[in-house]
Design a protein around this motif. Sequence first.
Motif, PDB file in Angstrom:
ATOM      1  N   PHE A  28       0.834  -1.199   0.000  1.00  0.00           N
ATOM      2  CA  PHE A  28       0.000   0.000   0.000  1.00  0.00           C
ATOM      3  C   PHE A  28       0.878   1.262   0.000  1.00  0.00           C
ATOM      4  O   PHE A  28       0.615   2.220  -0.714  1.00  0.00           O
ATOM      5  N   HIS A  29       1.904   1.217   0.792  1.00  0.00           N
ATOM      6  CA  HIS A  29       2.852   2.324   0.891  1.00  0.00           C
ATOM      7  C   HIS A  29       3.460   2.623  -0.478  1.00  0.00           C
ATOM      8  O   HIS A  29       3.559   3.782  -0.895  1.00  0.00           O
ATOM      9  N   GLN A  30       3.817   1.546  -1.184  1.00  0.00           N
ATOM     10  CA  GLN A  30       4.394   1.737  -2.514  1.00  0.00           C
ATOM     11  C   GLN A  30       3.397   2.384  -3.481  1.00  0.00           C
ATOM     12  O   GLN A  30       3.739   3.295  -4.225  1.00  0.00           O
ATOM     13  N   ILE A  31       2.177   1.892  -3.434  1.00  0.00           N
ATOM     14  CA  ILE A  31       1.164   2.445  -4.339  1.00  0.00           C
ATOM     15  C   ILE A  31       0.974   3.938  -4.071  1.00  0.00           C
ATOM     16  O   ILE A  31       0.902   4.753  -4.987  1.00  0.00           O
ATOM     17  N   LEU A  32       0.927   4.295  -2.806  1.00  0.00           N
ATOM     18  CA  LEU A  32       0.779   5.716  -2.452  1.00  0.00           C
ATOM     19  C   LEU A  32       1.898   6.550  -3.062  1.00  0.00           C
ATOM     20  O   LEU A  32       1.668   7.649  -3.551  1.00  0.00           O
ATOM     21  N   HIS A  33       3.085   5.993  -3.027  1.00  0.00           N
ATOM     22  CA  HIS A  33       4.227   6.735  -3.540  1.00  0.00           C
ATOM     23  C   HIS A  33       4.156   6.986  -5.032  1.00  0.00           C
ATOM     24  O   HIS A  33       4.793   7.896  -5.548  1.00  0.00           O
ATOM     25  N   GLN A  34       3.400   6.126  -5.721  1.00  0.00           N
ATOM     26  CA  GLN A  34       3.281   6.324  -7.162  1.00  0.00           C
ATOM     27  C   GLN A  34       2.236   7.384  -7.509  1.00  0.00           C
ATOM     28  O   GLN A  34       2.059   7.736  -8.665  1.00  0.00           O
ATOM     29  N   MET A  35       1.523   7.880  -6.523  1.00  0.00           N
ATOM     30  CA  MET A  35       0.461   8.848  -6.808  1.00  0.00           C
ATOM     31  C   MET A  35       0.895  10.243  -6.382  1.00  0.00           C
ATOM     32  O   MET A  35       1.684  10.396  -5.461  1.00  0.00           O
ATOM     33  N   GLU A  39      -3.587  14.131  -7.312  1.00  0.00           N
ATOM     34  CA  GLU A  39      -4.400  12.975  -7.656  1.00  0.00           C
ATOM     35  C   GLU A  39      -5.181  12.495  -6.420  1.00  0.00           C
ATOM     36  O   GLU A  39      -6.383  12.258  -6.466  1.00  0.00           O
ATOM     37  N   LEU A  40      -4.447  12.381  -5.330  1.00  0.00           N
ATOM     38  CA  LEU A  40      -5.060  11.916  -4.090  1.00  0.00           C
ATOM     39  C   LEU A  40      -6.150  12.871  -3.626  1.00  0.00           C
ATOM     40  O   LEU A  40      -7.229  12.458  -3.210  1.00  0.00           O
ATOM     41  N   HIS A  41      -5.838  14.147  -3.738  1.00  0.00           N
ATOM     42  CA  HIS A  41      -6.798  15.145  -3.283  1.00  0.00           C
ATOM     43  C   HIS A  41      -8.097  15.063  -4.100  1.00  0.00           C
ATOM     44  O   HIS A  41      -9.195  15.080  -3.555  1.00  0.00           O
ATOM     45  N   GLU A  42      -7.908  14.953  -5.405  1.00  0.00           N
ATOM     46  CA  GLU A  42      -9.066  14.893  -6.284  1.00  0.00           C
ATOM     47  C   GLU A  42      -9.925  13.668  -5.961  1.00  0.00           C
ATOM     48  O   GLU A  42     -11.141  13.744  -5.874  1.00  0.00           O
ATOM     49  N   LYS A  43      -9.258  12.554  -5.770  1.00  0.00           N
ATOM     50  CA  LYS A  43      -9.982  11.325  -5.459  1.00  0.00           C
ATOM     51  C   LYS A  43     -10.672  11.418  -4.093  1.00  0.00           C
ATOM     52  O   LYS A  43     -11.776  10.918  -3.901  1.00  0.00           O
ATOM     53  N   PRO A  72     -16.985  12.033   7.542  1.00  0.00           N
ATOM     54  CA  PRO A  72     -15.806  12.224   6.700  1.00  0.00           C
ATOM     55  C   PRO A  72     -15.128  10.874   6.454  1.00  0.00           C
ATOM     56  O   PRO A  72     -15.078  10.022   7.343  1.00  0.00           O
ATOM     57  N   PHE A  73     -14.661  10.711   5.232  1.00  0.00           N
ATOM     58  CA  PHE A  73     -14.059   9.439   4.867  1.00  0.00           C
ATOM     59  C   PHE A  73     -12.567   9.647   4.680  1.00  0.00           C
ATOM     60  O   PHE A  73     -12.137  10.648   4.129  1.00  0.00           O
ATOM     61  N   ASP A  74     -11.782   8.711   5.172  1.00  0.00           N
ATOM     62  CA  ASP A  74     -10.349   8.830   4.965  1.00  0.00           C
ATOM     63  C   ASP A  74      -9.841   7.674   4.122  1.00  0.00           C
ATOM     64  O   ASP A  74     -10.263   6.535   4.292  1.00  0.00           O
ATOM     65  N   LEU A  75      -8.945   7.996   3.193  1.00  0.00           N
ATOM     66  CA  LEU A  75      -8.578   7.020   2.170  1.00  0.00           C
ATOM     67  C   LEU A  75      -7.533   6.003   2.604  1.00  0.00           C
ATOM     68  O   LEU A  75      -7.330   4.998   1.933  1.00  0.00           O
ATOM     69  N   VAL A  76      -6.844   6.254   3.704  1.00  0.00           N
ATOM     70  CA  VAL A  76      -5.845   5.265   4.143  1.00  0.00           C
ATOM     71  C   VAL A  76      -6.561   4.154   4.920  1.00  0.00           C
ATOM     72  O   VAL A  76      -7.115   4.404   5.977  1.00  0.00           O
ATOM     73  N   PRO A  77      -6.578   2.943   4.384  1.00  0.00           N
ATOM     74  CA  PRO A  77      -7.335   1.888   5.060  1.00  0.00           C
ATOM     75  C   PRO A  77      -6.579   1.369   6.281  1.00  0.00           C
ATOM     76  O   PRO A  77      -5.367   1.580   6.399  1.00  0.00           O
ATOM     77  N   ARG A 184     -13.566   1.112  -3.477  1.00  0.00           N
ATOM     78  CA  ARG A 184     -13.377   0.336  -4.710  1.00  0.00           C
ATOM     79  C   ARG A 184     -13.571   1.208  -5.937  1.00  0.00           C
ATOM     80  O   ARG A 184     -12.884   1.082  -6.930  1.00  0.00           O
ATOM     81  N   LYS A 185     -14.576   2.070  -5.849  1.00  0.00           N
ATOM     82  CA  LYS A 185     -14.916   2.900  -6.991  1.00  0.00           C
ATOM     83  C   LYS A 185     -13.848   3.958  -7.235  1.00  0.00           C
ATOM     84  O   LYS A 185     -13.449   4.204  -8.362  1.00  0.00           O
ATOM     85  N   VAL A 186     -13.392   4.583  -6.163  1.00  0.00           N
ATOM     86  CA  VAL A 186     -12.501   5.735  -6.313  1.00  0.00           C
ATOM     87  C   VAL A 186     -11.028   5.328  -6.345  1.00  0.00           C
ATOM     88  O   VAL A 186     -10.216   5.952  -7.005  1.00  0.00           O
ATOM     89  N   PHE A 187     -10.676   4.267  -5.633  1.00  0.00           N
ATOM     90  CA  PHE A 187      -9.269   3.861  -5.589  1.00  0.00           C
ATOM     91  C   PHE A 187      -9.097   2.412  -6.040  1.00  0.00           C
ATOM     92  O   PHE A 187      -8.583   1.588  -5.280  1.00  0.00           O
ATOM     93  N   PRO A 188      -9.517   2.104  -7.275  1.00  0.00           N
ATOM     94  CA  PRO A 188      -9.416   0.703  -7.697  1.00  0.00           C
ATOM     95  C   PRO A 188      -7.970   0.203  -7.642  1.00  0.00           C
ATOM     96  O   PRO A 188      -7.728  -0.954  -7.369  1.00  0.00           O
ATOM     97  N   GLU A 189      -7.004   1.135  -7.869  1.00  0.00           N
ATOM     98  CA  GLU A 189      -5.606   0.698  -7.919  1.00  0.00           C
ATOM     99  C   GLU A 189      -5.123   0.106  -6.605  1.00  0.00           C
ATOM    100  O   GLU A 189      -4.188  -0.678  -6.578  1.00  0.00           O
ATOM    101  N   PHE A 190      -5.782   0.476  -5.499  1.00  0.00           N
ATOM    102  CA  PHE A 190      -5.389  -0.083  -4.203  1.00  0.00           C
ATOM    103  C   PHE A 190      -5.666  -1.591  -4.140  1.00  0.00           C
ATOM    104  O   PHE A 190      -5.043  -2.314  -3.393  1.00  0.00           O
ATOM    105  N   PHE A 191      -6.668  -2.006  -4.891  1.00  0.00           N
ATOM    106  CA  PHE A 191      -7.146  -3.374  -4.706  1.00  0.00           C
ATOM    107  C   PHE A 191      -6.421  -4.385  -5.591  1.00  0.00           C
ATOM    108  O   PHE A 191      -6.463  -5.572  -5.332  1.00  0.00           O
ATOM    109  N   PHE A 192      -5.773  -3.874  -6.665  1.00  0.00           N
ATOM    110  CA  PHE A 192      -5.167  -4.807  -7.616  1.00  0.00           C
ATOM    111  C   PHE A 192      -4.164  -5.731  -6.954  1.00  0.00           C
ATOM    112  O   PHE A 192      -4.056  -6.887  -7.302  1.00  0.00           O
TER     113      PHE A 192
END
Lengths: 485, 316
Positions: A28-35, A39-43, A72-77, A184-192
């Motif tokens: 997950f940490h790696q994926i975050l680094h690629q964004m 991008e994160l803010h928009e999502k 409020p929703f936070d994106l870091v699971p 799932r809808k907003v951050f599909p890349e997290f799930f791959f």
Amino acid sequence: MLQNYQTSTFYDEMMENAKKARPHYEKFHQILHQMTKEELHEKHETAQLSFLRQGITFTVYHEEGGTERTMPFDLVPIIIPDDQWKDIEAGIKQRVKALNYFLEDVYNGQKILKDNIIPREFVEQNQYYYEEQAAGIVMPHKNHIFLAGIDLIRDDNGVYRVLEDNLRNPSGLSYVFQNRFVMRKVFPEFFFEHAIKTLEHQMLHLHSALLSHIPANAKEQDNPTAVLLTPGMYNSAYYDHVFLAQQMGIELVEGQDLLVKGDVVYMKTMRGLQRVDIIYRRIDDDFIDPKEFREDSALGVAGLMKAVRKENVALVNGVGNGVADDKAIYAFVPDMIRYYLGEEPLLPNVDTYFLSDPEVRKDVLSRLPELVVKNVGASGGYDMLIGPQATEEEIELFKQKIEETPEQYIAQPTIQLSRAPAFQKERFYPCHVDLRVYAIGSDHVHVMPGGLSRVALKEGSLVVNSSQGGGGKDTWVLKESDQYA
Amino acid sequence: MLSRVASSLFWMARNIERAESNARVLESRLINALEISDYGIVADQEWEAVLEICASADDYKAKHKEYEPKLVSYYLSFDRDNINSIINCLENARANARAVRDNIPEELWEVLNEHYISFQSEQFSNWSTKQVHTFLQEVKLLSLALQGIIESSMLREEAYYFIKVGKWLERAEKTARILNVTCEKTLEAEEETHTDHYYYWLSALQFANGYSAYLKRYPPTMQPRHVLSFLISHEQFPRSIEYCIEHVKEVVMKLEDGQVSHYSEDLFSALDNVTNEFMKIKFKEMSTKEMGPFLDRFQNDCNRISSVFANTYYFA
């Protein structure tokens, strides 16, 4: 991405230190680094908007009435490795089982009081102990707890501890599903790249568990009619009720839609009266039946309790469950586990001091700035003192309150809730989190994988309740195969 | 289906329909007021007619002395004290939908909710006429979008039927009201100003969104007899009273499997009653004077169906 992120002395769910993620967070940490931040803010905005659009809101009450707000929703699971989850699951099952034995016992025979495991006054003085209304009721499967929400926290060593049992009307289950859905809808890349336990079949469990509570005198033993009884759209958890009714495919009814005739419960349909067999109620005991509880209740159904006693209808969660989830009884749950199950508790409690004991009270009053004080009957973060963050006036006020009604308060050491990174206003910062785990009871106890991670988004705050500005996070339980990839 | 749910669906549909038709009436009037620079008593009468159709002129007069277009627009669109203001209708529709979220398509709720949210932050009191026009247009499109969702995604079962009946009864009542008010105004005009009644009947058609449809059928001379029979009993026109009532009848037949039973007897007879009245207008020439009482009775009969319908399905 997480530069300047401070891990400090608190246990951090994600980071081992400022640079290195824990093994189960590495991907997950790696994926975050690629964004990028943009991008994160928009999502993040898209996710927030999606909750608002769908009207996934709760109502906050103030002087001018109620306002609908989104959580409020936070994106870091919050990611939980499989082996850790197995321990939690076993601990929750054990705890809910024991609590259910306690409820069955306390309203039928009271062996645990006779054996002096729990002092009688703690039960009898409990404001949610309804001996008159609930004693002797026969619950299908002897199950009083159809849906429980057990709140867990992690101390500075990362050890999970139970903070609170919610055995009356725990809310928030809809958020577990909606957080996942939006994620799932907003951050599909997290799930791959993660194999996580799905929530797909959990509603099926909930539905079949509910339908298994068939009362002895139901007309249709094979095909009972179940409903969800809500106080209505002005209730703060109304969305939760809508969601659960919809997902289980049962009718969402209000008190005005039900009526009791000849000790049988019916709902008023456009074709006339239709018999109801099982009621999952989300109305508090006090309001459920004006004939036996508060007379002025317009939310409940007159005569309902009598129908329950005659076993013409099943009412879950059971009436009087509040006696088991109060903050004083809480201290005795480990003893219940030993007493009823002959086992050692798998999930420890937080130490709890009773203020009715003069010695203890003296000690606590001298250490208030370092303790947490809670009203045994309150919930939702109300009437609570967090010593390290309180002003002198607040501490003084609680001193008075404790002196006046010491039996109404308990104290606990301030547990430094674990923290996890949260992304708000275009930056990451550490926030305290807790975890509400949901257990479904019928003839056995089923625990839903994950649960609702609540986060105190105000920096430094320890209060995670949504009514006080807390937010939510998706919670992932990794599959065995994905262990520390 | 729960009776409370039936009631909420019925009222949700009525509120949506009412918002749309009030938006259309106000919009037509605003446009006409630009073209025809009438003033004084004539203009006042026309604003009064619009108020009578969309709300209550008496209620308006209790608050304002003059029929100022901006004031009337605000009153009809945004005034919280006017129970039939468009904004109130939409909020009621959203509250109705919220109470039955588990019975309607998710999209229906989301579209209604989205508009509700966008209106929450507006300061309507200082809106320009142009903004009001945009708003009215938006309301009409909202209603069309909602009807589209209903048509394209709902199961043809009870919930759907209650929504449709709500819409048709609201329409029938509105058309009856438009006719009634128009008739009254024509009479007044004949007595006081001796103006041509052409304009009133034209407006009536525009209010009911039937002007271009009417022209396909009749010459543009605006004979009261033609307009009346078009709006009342032209069975191909989807806002004619006959069209609406016939469709209500069809649904009731479906709900009742074609059987008249003791509890639905009243409903069937109320529907038949209105149908019989259509016949009179079709075959009988009436003077403007005779029309007044006839339309009064007719409007009452339409209203009555609504309450009998509610009684029949236990949600009155």
